[in-house]
Design a protein around this motif. Sequence first.
Motif, short mmCIF file in Angstrom:
data_model
loop_
_atom_site.label_atom_id
_atom_site.label_comp_id
_atom_site.label_asym_id
_atom_site.label_seq_id
_atom_site.Cartn_x
_atom_site.Cartn_y
_atom_site.Cartn_z
N ARG A 155 -12.82 4.09 -4.75
CA ARG A 155 -12.43 2.95 -4.66
C ARG A 155 -13.46 2.10 -4.73
O ARG A 155 -13.33 0.90 -4.81
N ILE A 156 -14.43 2.65 -3.75
CA ILE A 156 -15.60 1.98 -3.34
C ILE A 156 -16.59 1.01 -4.74
O ILE A 156 -17.12 0.72 -4.58
N ALA A 157 -16.96 2.10 -5.57
CA ALA A 157 -17.45 1.96 -6.70
C ALA A 157 -16.38 1.39 -7.80
O ALA A 157 -17.24 1.38 -8.77
N GLY A 158 -16.16 0.99 -7.83
CA GLY A 158 -14.65 0.51 -8.27
C GLY A 158 -13.72 0.86 -9.35
O GLY A 158 -13.09 0.10 -10.35
N GLU A 159 -13.83 2.35 -9.14
CA GLU A 159 -12.77 3.42 -10.29
C GLU A 159 -11.01 2.81 -10.04
O GLU A 159 -10.74 1.87 -9.23
N SER A 160 -10.75 2.82 -10.96
CA SER A 160 -9.31 2.46 -10.91
C SER A 160 -8.44 3.21 -9.72
O SER A 160 -8.70 5.04 -10.12
N PRO A 161 -7.22 3.12 -9.22
CA PRO A 161 -6.60 3.94 -8.88
C PRO A 161 -5.93 4.86 -9.14
O PRO A 161 -6.31 6.08 -9.00
N LYS A 162 -5.87 4.95 -10.81
CA LYS A 162 -5.38 6.13 -10.94
C LYS A 162 -6.35 6.88 -11.31
O LYS A 162 -6.26 8.04 -11.59
N LEU A 163 -7.42 6.98 -11.72
CA LEU A 163 -8.60 7.55 -12.13
C LEU A 163 -9.07 8.04 -11.02
O LEU A 163 -9.44 9.69 -10.93
N ALA A 164 -9.20 7.06 -9.77
CA ALA A 164 -9.71 7.90 -8.42
C ALA A 164 -9.04 8.78 -8.62
O ALA A 164 -9.24 9.97 -7.66
N LYS A 165 -7.32 8.74 -8.45
CA LYS A 165 -6.60 9.51 -7.84
C LYS A 165 -6.77 11.34 -8.20
O LYS A 165 -6.39 11.77 -7.22
N GLU A 166 -6.74 10.89 -9.47
CA GLU A 166 -7.06 12.49 -10.51
C GLU A 166 -8.47 12.82 -10.46
O GLU A 166 -8.34 14.30 -10.16
N LYS A 167 -9.54 12.66 -10.00
CA LYS A 167 -10.61 12.85 -9.36
C LYS A 167 -9.95 13.48 -7.94
O LYS A 167 -9.83 14.79 -7.69
N ALA A 168 -9.83 12.82 -6.98
CA ALA A 168 -9.30 13.02 -5.65
C ALA A 168 -8.36 14.84 -5.65
O ALA A 168 -8.88 15.30 -5.01
N MET A 169 -7.11 14.46 -6.78
CA MET A 169 -6.59 15.26 -6.50
C MET A 169 -6.93 16.46 -7.39
O MET A 169 -6.59 18.09 -6.50
N HIS A 170 -7.86 16.79 -8.26
CA HIS A 170 -8.73 17.89 -8.58
C HIS A 170 -9.24 18.78 -7.78
O HIS A 170 -9.30 19.93 -7.71
N LEU A 171 -10.12 17.43 -7.01
CA LEU A 171 -11.06 18.51 -6.21
C LEU A 171 -9.91 18.95 -5.02
O LEU A 171 -10.53 20.49 -3.98
N LEU A 172 -8.92 17.99 -4.71
CA LEU A 172 -7.69 18.90 -3.77
C LEU A 172 -6.93 19.79 -4.22
O LEU A 172 -7.07 21.02 -2.90
N GLU A 173 -7.05 19.94 -5.48
CA GLU A 173 -6.45 21.30 -5.62
C GLU A 173 -7.40 22.65 -5.43
O GLU A 173 -7.61 23.93 -5.53
N PHE A 174 -9.17 22.98 -6.00
CA PHE A 174 -10.02 23.27 -6.00
C PHE A 174 -9.81 23.66 -4.57
O PHE A 174 -10.10 24.85 -4.41
N MET A 175 -9.82 23.22 -3.96
CA MET A 175 -10.06 23.36 -2.02
C MET A 175 -8.66 23.94 -1.51
O MET A 175 -8.72 24.44 -0.62
N GLY A 176 -7.91 23.98 -2.47
CA GLY A 176 -6.51 25.41 -2.18
C GLY A 176 -5.80 23.89 -1.03
O GLY A 176 -4.86 24.50 -0.25
N LEU A 177 -5.96 23.10 -1.19
CA LEU A 177 -5.06 21.32 -0.94
C LEU A 177 -4.17 20.80 -1.43
O LEU A 177 -3.58 19.44 -1.15
N ALA A 178 -3.66 21.08 -2.54
CA ALA A 178 -3.12 20.52 -3.27
C ALA A 178 -1.57 19.75 -2.06
O ALA A 178 -1.15 18.73 -2.70
#
Length: 219
Positions: free
Chosen positions: A108-131
């Motif tokens: 969000r600081i970099a100016g990405e849309s909330p939708k794209l930012a959330k998609e990236k965040a969820m992908h990493l949380l899933e990778f971490m086993g934290l979905a």
Amino acid sequence: MKATDIHKSYSHAQGELEVLRGVSLEIKEGEALAILGSSGAGKSTLLQIMGTLDKPTRGELTCEGRNVLTMTDEELSQFRNQEMGFVFQFHHLLSEFNAVENVMIPCRIAGESPKLAKEKAMHLLEFMGLAERATHYPNELSGGELQRVAIARALVRHPKILFADEPTGNLDSTTSGKIQELFFRLKEEMKLALVIVTHDLTFATRFPKVYRMKDGMWV
């Protein structure tokens, strides 16, 4: 990234406190290295300087040929946001945001849309086993979960270098071992350079390259 002859001093009532005394270090693409030393050795100060969170008293710092020390504050902020990730001993998550919202912050600081930012965040949380913990707040997460969220936040912009300062220092031995394994897995899968500061000899010696610091110098 290359640091050359880095000195760092702080002024106080009794005079000058010299924390770094001419330290040089080069980080190559995809490299993993550990900086080992006791508390007060100067290793965290070096990490902060290489991460552009602090400036040396004198010395040179370049990244891919660019003189980092001549960048403006705005240029440095953009540079850190794109090129670097940071993990500290304390997770520094914002208590008013849940896990996925904390991970979204750099995007969000970099100016990405909330939708794209959330998609990236969820992908990493899933990778971490934290979905399943994505909507939980920091006070609802364990120490290991908090640190995994902090690692996800550090990686969400796909940095080239991940700096970690005592990332397992506040964790029990079992959780610490899991976080250590996660760092090496991330390094291989994301092809990033990994620089860890630690006083844990067992953790440090798992790295192919180890630098030992004492009194602001390599030994």
